[in-house]
Design a protein around this motif. Structure first.
Motif, mmCIF file in Angstrom:
data_model
loop_
_atom_site.group_PDB
_atom_site.id
_atom_site.type_symbol
_atom_site.label_atom_id
_atom_site.label_comp_id
_atom_site.label_asym_id
_atom_site.label_seq_id
_atom_site.Cartn_x
_atom_site.Cartn_y
_atom_site.Cartn_z
ATOM 1 N N ALA A 80 0.827 -1.209 0.000
ATOM 2 C CA ALA A 80 0.000 0.000 0.000
ATOM 3 C C ALA A 80 0.863 1.262 0.000
ATOM 4 C CB ALA A 80 -0.934 -0.010 1.206
ATOM 5 N N GLY A 81 1.895 1.277 0.819
ATOM 6 C CA GLY A 81 2.777 2.445 0.888
ATOM 7 C C GLY A 81 3.544 2.685 -0.399
ATOM 8 N N ASN A 82 4.031 1.627 -0.999
ATOM 9 C CA ASN A 82 4.779 1.782 -2.243
ATOM 10 C C ASN A 82 3.868 2.124 -3.411
ATOM 11 O OD1 ASN A 82 7.550 1.441 -1.497
ATOM 12 N ND2 ASN A 82 7.010 -0.652 -0.953
ATOM 13 N N THR A 83 2.591 1.797 -3.308
ATOM 14 C CA THR A 83 1.615 2.242 -4.297
ATOM 15 C C THR A 83 1.581 3.769 -4.327
ATOM 16 O OG1 THR A 83 0.269 0.253 -4.171
ATOM 17 C CG2 THR A 83 -0.852 2.267 -4.846
ATOM 18 N N ASP A 84 1.612 4.386 -3.146
ATOM 19 C CA ASP A 84 1.632 5.853 -3.082
ATOM 20 C C ASP A 84 2.884 6.419 -3.742
ATOM 21 O OD1 ASP A 84 -0.800 5.886 -1.723
ATOM 22 O OD2 ASP A 84 0.145 6.006 0.258
ATOM 23 N N VAL A 85 4.021 5.758 -3.555
ATOM 24 C CA VAL A 85 5.280 6.187 -4.170
ATOM 25 C C VAL A 85 5.164 6.134 -5.694
ATOM 26 C CG1 VAL A 85 7.726 5.598 -4.484
ATOM 27 C CG2 VAL A 85 6.704 5.507 -2.202
ATOM 28 N N VAL A 86 4.662 5.026 -6.213
ATOM 29 C CA VAL A 86 4.525 4.855 -7.664
ATOM 30 C C VAL A 86 3.562 5.892 -8.230
ATOM 31 C CG1 VAL A 86 3.681 3.315 -9.482
ATOM 32 C CG2 VAL A 86 5.160 2.420 -7.673
#
Length: 124
Positions: free
Chosen positions: A48-54
């Motif tokens: 979920a957190g890396n989705t925000d990064v992408v």
């Protein structure tokens, strides 16, 4: 061609120093598959957190009118590398492979090379 489970298992065994791996849908933030992790690395939270990064990087590229594709995103921590590789082709739109590596054991160049190979063999 390899399925999600096979590809994630290959990431864990073929890439030196992997702590955990996931295949993530960045349109929803959901992990479609995970392996490894543990109490110190919750892969569903990381997905979920890396989705925000992408999403943030894609939005920034659009605002800058960059006509490039993201190959991978690297986040370096004190003892870990986090590598995000956006999938291309064969139904990979909206997906990324994510691996967390122990920086003391991992070879970052080889990890990137292996992750690219795993991506090429992955059938979603």
């Amino acid at each position: 061609m390899a399925n999600t489970e096979t590809s994630l298992k290959e990431a864990m065994t073929a890439i030196e120093g992997v702590i955990g791996a996931a295949l993530v849908d960045y349109t929803s933030g959901m992990a479609l598959g995970t392996i490894g992790g543990g109490k110190h690395l919750d892969l569903t939270v990381a997905a979920a957190g890396n989705t925000d990064v992408v999403r943030a990087k894609l939005r920034t590229m659009e605002q800058l009118n960059l006509k490039e594709e993201i190959e991978d995103i690297l986040i370096t921590l004190g003892t870990q590398y986090h590598l995000i590789r956006l999938l291309k082709g064969r139904g990979g739109n909206g997906l990324f492979l994510y691996i967390a590596l122990d920086s003391g054991r991992a070879n970052l160049a080889m990890a990137r090379h292996q992750l690219k190979k795993i991506e090429a063999e992955l059938e979603v």
